[in-house]
Design a protein around this motif. Sequence first.
Motif: not given
Length: 168
Positions: A39-46, A94-101, A148-154
């Motif tokens: 049930p998590r939104p895509i952004g939360v998963v990122v 932006e916060a999620a993508l910054d943390l990802l980077r 990769y796992h979550h990218l495929a699920r998204i």
Amino acid sequence: MSARSNALADRLERGARALAKLASGLTEEEWRTPMGRDPRPIGVVVHHVASVYPVEIQLAQALAAGQPITGVTPADIDAMNANHAREFASIGREAALDLLRRNSAAAADAIRALSDEQLDRAAPASLYGDAPVTCQFVLEDHAVRHSYHHLARIRATLGSLAAVTVSD
């Protein structure tokens, strides 16, 4: 740096870049779309992928040092993920993508610092029923594979495999 650790770090970076590229092109509606059975939104998963790199690396480094992983079970991971989903339910792109980077770069640096001997070192891991697993196995099963796992699920959630490929 060993060729193996560099290759692992490169794979982690490719996956993180692909996830970031896909996420950066989502509409606000897509960013907030729940992921089917999850049930998590895509952004939360990122954000989740980004936020767990340090933990995944810490577990692998323990094995690299010959230390067992104790007290970490699949139920603990589920609880951690549920708590994260509640705490970051409205995380911005932006916060999620910054943390990802930032966290993927730090994870790649940590992986590159490992020797072949450390990658091959095994110790019991509670996450795997106390089976002795190697540092490299834990890296591949967690930090490297995670994006990769979550990218495929998204992609499956969005119903499209177009736009971004892992080789980008």
